[in-house]
Design a protein around this motif. Structure first.
Motif, PDB file in Angstrom:
ATOM      1  N   ARG A   1       0.806  -1.232   0.000  1.00  0.00           N
ATOM      2  CA  ARG A   1       0.000   0.000   0.000  1.00  0.00           C
ATOM      3  C   ARG A   1       0.835   1.276   0.000  1.00  0.00           C
ATOM      4  NH1 ARG A   1      -3.797  -2.290  -2.186  1.00  0.00           N
ATOM      5  NH2 ARG A   1      -5.059  -0.429  -1.876  1.00  0.00           N
ATOM      6  N   ALA A   2       2.042   1.199  -0.525  1.00  0.00           N
ATOM      7  CA  ALA A   2       2.884   2.394  -0.611  1.00  0.00           C
ATOM      8  C   ALA A   2       2.675   3.156  -1.912  1.00  0.00           C
ATOM      9  CB  ALA A   2       4.357   2.020  -0.456  1.00  0.00           C
ATOM     10  N   GLY A   3       1.821   2.649  -2.787  1.00  0.00           N
ATOM     11  CA  GLY A   3       1.521   3.339  -4.042  1.00  0.00           C
ATOM     12  C   GLY A   3       2.146   2.716  -5.267  1.00  0.00           C
TER      13      GLY A   3
ATOM     14  N   LEU B   1       9.702   2.714  -3.263  1.00  0.00           N
ATOM     15  CA  LEU B   1       8.674   3.655  -2.808  1.00  0.00           C
ATOM     16  C   LEU B   1       8.476   3.455  -1.316  1.00  0.00           C
ATOM     17  CD1 LEU B   1       5.923   3.533  -5.590  1.00  0.00           C
ATOM     18  CD2 LEU B   1       7.905   5.053  -5.395  1.00  0.00           C
ATOM     19  N   THR B   2       8.479   4.550  -0.577  1.00  0.00           N
ATOM     20  CA  THR B   2       8.216   4.487   0.852  1.00  0.00           C
ATOM     21  C   THR B   2       7.094   5.466   1.182  1.00  0.00           C
ATOM     22  OG1 THR B   2       9.228   4.569   3.056  1.00  0.00           O
ATOM     23  CG2 THR B   2       9.941   6.237   1.460  1.00  0.00           C
TER      24      THR B   2
ATOM     25  N   ARG C   1       0.329   7.733   7.542  1.00  0.00           N
ATOM     26  CA  ARG C   1      -0.481   7.714   6.321  1.00  0.00           C
ATOM     27  C   ARG C   1      -0.714   6.280   5.866  1.00  0.00           C
ATOM     28  NH1 ARG C   1      -4.668   8.639   3.772  1.00  0.00           N
ATOM     29  NH2 ARG C   1      -4.522   8.744   1.493  1.00  0.00           N
ATOM     30  N   LEU C   2       0.298   5.434   5.974  1.00  0.00           N
ATOM     31  CA  LEU C   2       0.167   4.028   5.599  1.00  0.00           C
ATOM     32  C   LEU C   2      -0.893   3.345   6.454  1.00  0.00           C
ATOM     33  CD1 LEU C   2       1.158   1.605   3.946  1.00  0.00           C
ATOM     34  CD2 LEU C   2       2.905   1.235   5.710  1.00  0.00           C
ATOM     35  N   GLN C   3      -0.899   3.653   7.745  1.00  0.00           N
ATOM     36  CA  GLN C   3      -1.892   3.059   8.647  1.00  0.00           C
ATOM     37  C   GLN C   3      -3.305   3.470   8.245  1.00  0.00           C
ATOM     38  OE1 GLN C   3      -3.875   4.680  11.231  1.00  0.00           O
ATOM     39  NE2 GLN C   3      -4.722   2.715  11.937  1.00  0.00           N
ATOM     40  N   GLN C   4      -3.488   4.719   7.823  1.00  0.00           N
ATOM     41  CA  GLN C   4      -4.804   5.195   7.393  1.00  0.00           C
ATOM     42  C   GLN C   4      -5.269   4.438   6.140  1.00  0.00           C
ATOM     43  OE1 GLN C   4      -3.916   9.333   6.817  1.00  0.00           O
ATOM     44  NE2 GLN C   4      -4.179   9.868   8.977  1.00  0.00           N
ATOM     45  N   ILE C   5      -4.365   4.239   5.210  1.00  0.00           N
ATOM     46  CA  ILE C   5      -4.714   3.532   3.967  1.00  0.00           C
ATOM     47  C   ILE C   5      -5.053   2.072   4.260  1.00  0.00           C
ATOM     48  CG2 ILE C   5      -3.816   2.741   1.740  1.00  0.00           C
ATOM     49  CD1 ILE C   5      -2.059   5.282   1.730  1.00  0.00           C
ATOM     50  N   ARG C   6      -4.242   1.435   5.075  1.00  0.00           N
ATOM     51  CA  ARG C   6      -4.480   0.028   5.388  1.00  0.00           C
ATOM     52  C   ARG C   6      -5.743  -0.165   6.227  1.00  0.00           C
ATOM     53  NH1 ARG C   6       1.383  -2.784   6.818  1.00  0.00           N
ATOM     54  NH2 ARG C   6       2.265  -2.648   4.703  1.00  0.00           N
ATOM     55  N   GLN C   7      -6.048   0.812   7.072  1.00  0.00           N
ATOM     56  CA  GLN C   7      -7.252   0.718   7.891  1.00  0.00           C
ATOM     57  C   GLN C   7      -8.500   0.708   7.020  1.00  0.00           C
ATOM     58  OE1 GLN C   7      -7.518   0.071  11.004  1.00  0.00           O
ATOM     59  NE2 GLN C   7      -9.626   0.623  11.502  1.00  0.00           N
TER      60      GLN C   7
END
Length: 273
Positions: free
Chosen positions: A156-158, A203-204, A209-215
Motif C-alpha cells: 500500500r505504498a503506491g 517507494l516508501t 499515512r500508511l496506517q490510514q490507507i491500510r485501515q
C-alpha cells in the motif's frame, strides 16, 4: 448563493489537457475555493450551446463569474462558449501564434487530435505495457527480464497505481514487488530481485499515512496497526538504503510526480501520450 467559484474544463476531446493545465493554475490560488467540472467532447455547435447554458446557470447559482479552461480548437465553438459570460482561458492561444510565425505555417484545427489514436505503434506499446503491469502486479509473475522498472516497497505504498500510470501515459513496462515480512527480516534484497538491481526503484511512505490507507482496506487488523506500519517502513527503508536503491516517499507526492522522478532517475526518456 455559494462560496464556491465554478470552474469548467471544456474540450472537443477528452478534456484531460484542459483539466491538467487548469488544475495546475488553480493550485496557485490556495485561498479561493473552487468547484470544478469537466465537459468533454464539445465538438458541435449544439453541444457548445448546451455547455454554455450549463456554465451560465452555474454562475447565476453561485453568484460568481465562472472560469472556463478551454481546449476546443474550433473558433466557432469557442464563440458559442464565450456567450456564457464566463472568463475564457484558451490553453492553446498563447502558443499558437508564436509557433505559426516560427514554423511559417498555420495550424490545422483538427478536433480531438491531442488524444486521438494517431500512432498505432505508440497505442500498442501502451496496451502491452498495461497488460505487463497487470500481469506483474504485487509479485504475481516473477519474470522481470522484460521490465523497464520494478517498484519495490511495503504493501500500500503506491506501487500499483504508479505502475498503471507509467504504462498508460508513458508506455513503460512497470512491475512491482511488495516486500514481505520474510524479506524485511533479511539484510539483503530478495533473491528474485538481485539480478534486476539496475531496474529497481523504492517507494516508501509515512507510517501514519500508511496506517490510514491500510485501515480502509482491512479495518482493525494487525496489518493496519500503526506499530506494524512503523516496523515495516523502517525495515524497508533500511534495506533499500543498504542496497543503494533509490527511493521516494509517496506521502505527499502525486502519481505524476512519482512517475516523473522514476523516469528521470532510471533514465527512461519516454514521451507522454
Amino acid at each position: 448563493m455559494s462560496n464556491l467559484r465554478p470552474v469548467f474544463y471544456v474540450s472537443d476531446g477528452t478534456g484531460i489537457t484542459a483539466e491538467t493545465i487548469g488544475h495546475s493554475l488553480l493550485t496557485q490560488f490556495a485561498n479561493i475555493r473552487f468547484v470544478t467540472d469537466r465537459i468533454p467532447f464539445v465538438d458541435t455547435l449544439e453541444k457548445a450551446q448546451v455547455a454554455a447554458m450549463e456554465i451560465r446557470r452555474a454562475g447565476e447559482q453561485s453568484g460568481y463569474r465562472p472560469v472556463v479552461v478551454n481546449s476546443c480548437v474550433d473558433p466557432a465553438l469557442n464563440a458559442v462558449l464565450a456567450e456564457s459570460g464566463a472568463l475564457m482561458l484558451d490553453v492553446f492561444a498563447p502558443f499558437i501564434e508564436p509557433l505559426e510565425r516560427e514554423l511559417g505555417m498555420q495550424r490545422q484545427s483538427q478536433v480531438g487530435r491531442a488524444h486521438g489514436m494517431v500512432d498505432f505503434d505508440s497505442y500498442h506499446r501502451r496496451i502491452n505495457a498495461m497488460n505487463y503491469a497487470l500481469a506483474h502486479d504485487d509479485g504475481v509473475s516473477m519474470d522481470y527480464s522484460e521490465a523497464d522498472v520494478i517498484l519495490v516497497g511495503v504493501s500500500r505504498a503506491g506501487k500499483t497505481p504508479t505502475c498503471v500510470y507509467l504504462a498508460l501515459h508513458h508506455g513503460v513496462r512497470a512491475a512491482n514487488y511488495p516486500l514481505t515480512e520474510e524479506d524485511l527480516d533479511s539484510d539483503r534484497l530478495p533473491a528474485k530481485l538481485r539480478p534486476y538491481r539496475s531496474k529497481l526503484f523504492g517507494l516508501t511512505i509515512d507510517p501514519v499515512r500508511l496506517q490510514q490507507i491500510r485501515q480502509e482496506r482491512r479495518p482493525n487488523s494487525r496489518y493496519a496497526q500503526l506499530d506494524t506500519c512503523k516496523h515495516e517502513v523502517v525495515a524497508a527503508e533500511a534495506l533499500l538504503r543498504a542496497e543503494g536503491i533509490q527511493m521516494l516517499s509517496t506521502t505527499h507526492a502525486s502519481i505524476e510526480e512519482i512517475a516523473s522522478r522514476i523516469l528521470e532517475v532510471l533514465g527512461l526518456g519516454r514521451e507522454m501520450f
